[in-house]
Design an enzyme around this catalytic site. Structure first.
Site, PDB file in Angstrom:
ATOM      1  NE  ARG A 174      -9.132  27.125  44.792  1.00 55.53           N
ATOM      2  CZ  ARG A 174      -9.171  28.301  45.383  1.00 55.53           C
ATOM      3  NH1 ARG A 174      -8.506  28.514  46.494  1.00 55.53           N
ATOM      4  NH2 ARG A 174      -9.837  29.269  44.832  1.00 55.53           N
ATOM      5  NE  ARG A 279     -17.990  40.013  56.441  1.00 52.25           N
ATOM      6  CZ  ARG A 279     -18.300  39.759  55.187  1.00 52.25           C
ATOM      7  NH1 ARG A 279     -17.603  38.867  54.499  1.00 52.25           N
ATOM      8  NH2 ARG A 279     -19.284  40.391  54.587  1.00 52.25           N
ATOM      9  CD  GLU A 300     -20.127  42.313  57.656  1.00 50.42           C
ATOM     10  OE1 GLU A 300     -19.087  42.770  57.119  1.00 50.42           O
ATOM     11  OE2 GLU A 300     -20.813  41.425  57.144  1.00 50.42           O
ATOM     12  CE1 TYR A 349     -25.567  34.754  50.425  1.00 49.51           C
ATOM     13  CE2 TYR A 349     -24.239  36.175  49.072  1.00 49.51           C
ATOM     14  CZ  TYR A 349     -24.402  35.421  50.206  1.00 49.51           C
ATOM     15  OH  TYR A 349     -23.391  35.330  51.119  1.00 49.51           O
ATOM     16  CG  ASP A 351     -20.948  37.293  44.564  1.00 54.35           C
ATOM     17  OD1 ASP A 351     -21.118  37.770  45.695  1.00 54.35           O
ATOM     18  OD2 ASP A 351     -20.526  36.130  44.366  1.00 54.35           O
TER      19      ASP A 351
HETATM   20  P1  FAD Z   1     -27.951  47.874  45.938  1.00 53.39           P
HETATM   21  O1  FAD Z   1     -26.505  48.156  46.033  1.00 53.39           O
HETATM   22  O2  FAD Z   1     -28.664  47.358  47.132  1.00 53.39           O
HETATM   23  O3  FAD Z   1     -28.667  49.210  45.437  1.00 53.39           O
HETATM   24  C1  FAD Z   1     -30.050  49.456  45.580  1.00 53.39           C
HETATM   25  C2  FAD Z   1     -30.219  50.951  45.818  1.00 53.39           C
HETATM   26  O4  FAD Z   1     -31.611  51.272  45.786  1.00 53.39           O
HETATM   27  C3  FAD Z   1     -29.698  51.395  47.196  1.00 53.39           C
HETATM   28  O5  FAD Z   1     -28.804  52.474  47.030  1.00 53.39           O
HETATM   29  C4  FAD Z   1     -30.954  51.830  47.927  1.00 53.39           C
HETATM   30  O6  FAD Z   1     -30.731  52.923  48.804  1.00 53.39           O
HETATM   31  C5  FAD Z   1     -31.868  52.232  46.761  1.00 53.39           C
HETATM   32  N1  FAD Z   1     -33.294  52.171  47.107  1.00 53.39           N
HETATM   33  C6  FAD Z   1     -33.957  51.109  47.624  1.00 53.39           C
HETATM   34  N2  FAD Z   1     -35.257  51.430  47.803  1.00 53.39           N
HETATM   35  C7  FAD Z   1     -35.398  52.721  47.405  1.00 53.39           C
HETATM   36  C8  FAD Z   1     -36.499  53.620  47.360  1.00 53.39           C
HETATM   37  N3  FAD Z   1     -37.716  53.262  47.803  1.00 53.39           N
HETATM   38  N4  FAD Z   1     -36.292  54.865  46.900  1.00 53.39           N
HETATM   39  C9  FAD Z   1     -35.059  55.256  46.492  1.00 53.39           C
HETATM   40  N5  FAD Z   1     -33.980  54.444  46.510  1.00 53.39           N
HETATM   41  C10 FAD Z   1     -34.153  53.197  46.948  1.00 53.39           C
HETATM   42  N6  FAD Z   1     -20.403  41.183  45.860  1.00 53.39           N
HETATM   43  C11 FAD Z   1     -19.210  40.808  45.351  1.00 53.39           C
HETATM   44  O7  FAD Z   1     -19.092  40.580  44.134  1.00 53.39           O
HETATM   45  N7  FAD Z   1     -18.100  40.694  46.157  1.00 53.39           N
HETATM   46  C12 FAD Z   1     -18.148  40.932  47.491  1.00 53.39           C
HETATM   47  O8  FAD Z   1     -17.124  40.819  48.177  1.00 53.39           O
HETATM   48  C13 FAD Z   1     -19.408  41.304  48.052  1.00 53.39           C
HETATM   49  N8  FAD Z   1     -19.501  41.536  49.377  1.00 53.39           N
HETATM   50  C14 FAD Z   1     -20.712  41.885  49.905  1.00 53.39           C
HETATM   51  C15 FAD Z   1     -20.773  42.128  51.274  1.00 53.39           C
HETATM   52  C16 FAD Z   1     -21.968  42.516  51.834  1.00 53.39           C
HETATM   53  C17 FAD Z   1     -22.042  42.777  53.306  1.00 53.39           C
HETATM   54  C18 FAD Z   1     -23.139  42.642  51.023  1.00 53.39           C
HETATM   55  C19 FAD Z   1     -24.460  43.035  51.634  1.00 53.39           C
HETATM   56  C20 FAD Z   1     -23.082  42.407  49.657  1.00 53.39           C
HETATM   57  C21 FAD Z   1     -21.868  42.036  49.075  1.00 53.39           C
HETATM   58  N9  FAD Z   1     -21.746  41.838  47.707  1.00 53.39           N
HETATM   59  C22 FAD Z   1     -20.540  41.438  47.182  1.00 53.39           C
HETATM   60  C23 FAD Z   1     -22.905  42.023  46.799  1.00 53.39           C
HETATM   61  C24 FAD Z   1     -23.024  43.459  46.234  1.00 53.39           C
HETATM   62  O9  FAD Z   1     -23.203  44.362  47.300  1.00 53.39           O
HETATM   63  C25 FAD Z   1     -24.225  43.524  45.275  1.00 53.39           C
HETATM   64  O10 FAD Z   1     -24.025  42.632  44.201  1.00 53.39           O
HETATM   65  C26 FAD Z   1     -24.485  44.910  44.680  1.00 53.39           C
HETATM   66  O11 FAD Z   1     -24.450  45.916  45.638  1.00 53.39           O
HETATM   67  C27 FAD Z   1     -25.849  44.903  43.996  1.00 53.39           C
HETATM   68  O12 FAD Z   1     -26.171  46.172  43.491  1.00 53.39           O
HETATM   69  P2  FAD Z   1     -27.680  46.611  43.313  1.00 53.39           P
HETATM   70  O13 FAD Z   1     -27.642  47.917  42.575  1.00 53.39           O
HETATM   71  O14 FAD Z   1     -28.485  45.525  42.700  1.00 53.39           O
HETATM   72  O15 FAD Z   1     -28.262  46.809  44.793  1.00 53.39           O
HETATM   73  N1  UDP Z   2     -19.144  30.790  55.914  1.00 59.84           N
HETATM   74  C1  UDP Z   2     -18.747  30.100  57.035  1.00 59.84           C
HETATM   75  N2  UDP Z   2     -17.567  30.420  57.627  1.00 59.84           N
HETATM   76  C2  UDP Z   2     -16.763  31.371  57.150  1.00 59.84           C
HETATM   77  C3  UDP Z   2     -17.151  32.070  55.987  1.00 59.84           C
HETATM   78  C4  UDP Z   2     -18.355  31.761  55.397  1.00 59.84           C
HETATM   79  O1  UDP Z   2     -19.468  29.233  57.503  1.00 59.84           O
HETATM   80  O2  UDP Z   2     -15.694  31.617  57.755  1.00 59.84           O
HETATM   81  C5  UDP Z   2     -20.453  30.455  55.291  1.00 59.84           C
HETATM   82  C6  UDP Z   2     -21.584  31.375  55.786  1.00 59.84           C
HETATM   83  O3  UDP Z   2     -22.762  30.608  55.875  1.00 59.84           O
HETATM   84  C7  UDP Z   2     -21.701  32.384  54.677  1.00 59.84           C
HETATM   85  C8  UDP Z   2     -21.406  31.512  53.450  1.00 59.84           C
HETATM   86  O4  UDP Z   2     -20.394  30.602  53.896  1.00 59.84           O
HETATM   87  O5  UDP Z   2     -22.985  32.955  54.618  1.00 59.84           O
HETATM   88  C9  UDP Z   2     -20.927  32.253  52.243  1.00 59.84           C
HETATM   89  O6  UDP Z   2     -19.771  32.977  52.585  1.00 59.84           O
HETATM   90  P1  UDP Z   2     -19.345  34.278  51.820  1.00 59.84           P
HETATM   91  O7  UDP Z   2     -18.004  34.675  52.264  1.00 59.84           O
HETATM   92  O8  UDP Z   2     -19.586  34.054  50.363  1.00 59.84           O
HETATM   93  O9  UDP Z   2     -20.405  35.320  52.378  1.00 59.84           O
HETATM   94  P2  UDP Z   2     -20.648  36.862  51.991  1.00 59.84           P
HETATM   95  O10 UDP Z   2     -19.673  37.247  50.953  1.00 59.84           O
HETATM   96  O11 UDP Z   2     -22.024  36.870  51.493  1.00 59.84           O
HETATM   97  O12 UDP Z   2     -20.519  37.563  53.289  1.00 59.84           O
END
Ligand code: FAD
Ligand code: UDP
Length: 369
Positions: A174, A279, A300, A349, A351
């Site tokens: 931005r 982070r 993390e 990936y 959200d």
């Molecule tokens: P999941 O939450 O992965 O659910 C799948 C479930 O299936 C799990 O509970 C698992 O245990 C179960 N499962 C898998 N295999 C089996 C099996 N064989 N038997 C029984 N159960 C099973 N999104 C955002 O919008 N904002 C954010 O800030 C954001 N931050 C994130 C940060 C991290 C570190 C991560 C990893 C993701 C982040 N996300 C974020 C994305 C968000 O987590 C996902 O969009 C959301 O959790 C997807 O839901 P889901 O139900 O598809 O998958």
């Molecule tokens: N990223 C980076 N520096 C930062 C934050 C993010 O280079 O300080 C990059 C990194 O490759 C990351 C991507 O931007 O995977 C997307 O960031 P986001 O915060 O969306 O990641 P998430 O929510 O998946 O952790």
């Protein structure tokens, strides 16, 4: 007998379950973890909602998703404004006039654009082919070196020149003094936590926790005619076409009783290569004005996924995407009664808002609107 067996109690499984119930269907949800919610699970530690699997900030432009989730929770007005710590220097994220000012001392958007344009020209990039080129062409080499390279290489375990450009396009750039991390109409975290939201969705639904579908397949298949599978698609097929790659995370969580403000912000990214974690999260800051003492922080660490680890991020390179397509074909040929859904089923990936919208669209397809 149930109409649907739903494997996974994350956001995707919970939305499907709620909508199936609304349409008069019976459902059984199983999850191999000991709790509901998948990766958005949150837990109360001494009065603070802790995001167990990494910081989750809900944000969306999709009114349908916002209205849908607001049936189950109220969201607060938390706005994500993370900061970067590069070797003890603090920078504002996402990339905004605050960042450009700190790096180059520029004041106006035109000065910032000129700096970035000059660095892009010097790098000779016209069509960015990978994350490194994309980053330099978006924000210039200085910001790439300080705020992107080290963090991204820790996060993904690969050089930026071998990663797809789309990963960095997730972040806004931005030319204003606005440090909101998301371009979204709606943003916040659930006032009572994500777990309470999922609990409300699953009210009245049969749920079995600590139940791995793949270990109890024949028994569970006998319980329902149709399956919604939100686990790993490659695991479902016994990895017969090969193993998809993921990144896993390790979370180190600590309760600090003697301070109520450890780092002054919910999320601090450590963007140098030497700090081993990516982070540090201070969970109480997701709830500004929270009146409890003490604080909870989580560091993390990112690593390559190995069998038995939690698969947090799909690695969407050509090898994996084409292997995934192979699995989709197998699914279409062999499993007419199974729908692969969610972040793991889709190997994308997503959200939360995208996962929620996809789940709602799936229910439209299956049950009609
Ligand atoms: P999941 O939450 O992965 O659910 C799948 C479930 O299936 C799990 O509970 C698992 O245990 C179960 N499962 C898998 N295999 C089996 C099996 N064989 N038997 C029984 N159960 C099973 N999104 C955002 O919008 N904002 C954010 O800030 C954001 N931050 C994130 C940060 C991290 C570190 C991560 C990893 C993701 C982040 N996300 C974020 C994305 C968000 O987590 C996902 O969009 C959301 O959790 C997807 O839901 P889901 O139900 O598809 O998958
Ligand atoms: N990223 C980076 N520096 C930062 C934050 C993010 O280079 O300080 C990059 C990194 O490759 C990351 C991507 O931007 O995977 C997307 O960031 P986001 O915060 O969306 O990641 P998430 O929510 O998946 O952790």
């Amino acid at each position: 007998m149930y109409d649907y067996l739903i494997v996974g109690s994350g956001l995707t499984g919970a939305i499907f379950a709620r909508e199936a119930m609304r349409h008069g269907k019976s459902v059984l949800v199983v999850d191999k973890r000991s709790h509901i919610g998948g990766n958005i699970y949150s837990q109360d530690i001494n009065g603070i909602q802790v995001h167990t699997y990494g910081p989750h900030i809900f944000h969306t432009n999709t009114r349908r998703v916002w209205d849908y989730l607001n049936q189950f929770t109220e969201f607060n007005r938390f706005t994500n404004t993370p900061i970067a710590n590069y070797k003890g220097e603090i920078y504002s994220l996402p990339f905004s006039m605050f960042t450009f000012n700190k790096i180059w001392g520029v004041i106006t958007p035109d000065e910032a654009r000129a700096k970035i344009e000059a660095q892009r020209r010097e790098a000779g990039i016209t069509e960015p082919r990978n994350l490194e080129e994309q980053a330099i062409s978006l924000v210039g080499r200085d910001i790439y070196e300080r705020l992107i390279k080290g963090y991204t290489e820790k996060q993904w375990g690969r050089p930026c020149s071998e990663l797809p450009a789309f990963i960095i396009r997730r972040l806004p750039v931005r030319y204003t003094y606005d440090n909101n991390y998301f371009n979204a109409l709606y943003q916040g975290v659930p006032v009572k936590g994500y777990t309470a939201m999922i609990e409300a969705m699953l009210e009245g639904v049969d749920v079995r926790l600590g139940c791995d579908y793949l270990a109890q397949r024949s028994e569970l298949d006998g319980l329902a005619g149709k399956i919604i599978f939100t686990g790993q698609i490659d695991a479902y097929f016994g990895y017969e076409l090969g193993t998809l790659e993921y990144r896993t995370l390790r979370f180190e969580t600590e309760y600090l009783p003697d301070t109520s403000n450890f780092q002054g912000n919910a999320i601090v990214n450590y963007t140098d290569r030497d700090t081993p974690f990516t982070r540090c999260i201070e969970h109480r800051h997701f709830y500004p004005g929270l009146e409890v003492s003490g604080t909870v922080i989580t560091r993390e660490y990112s690593a390559e996924w190995q069998a038995g680890d939690e698969p947090y991020y799909p690695v969407n390179n050509e090898r994996n995407n084409s292997m995934y397509e192979g699995y989709r074909k197998l699914a279409a040929e062999r499993c007419p009664n199974v729908v692969f859904a969610g972040r793991l089923g889709g190997y994308k990936y997503y959200d939360m808002d995208v996962a929620a919208l996809k789940a709602l669209e799936l229910t439209d397809e299956v049950f009609g609107k």
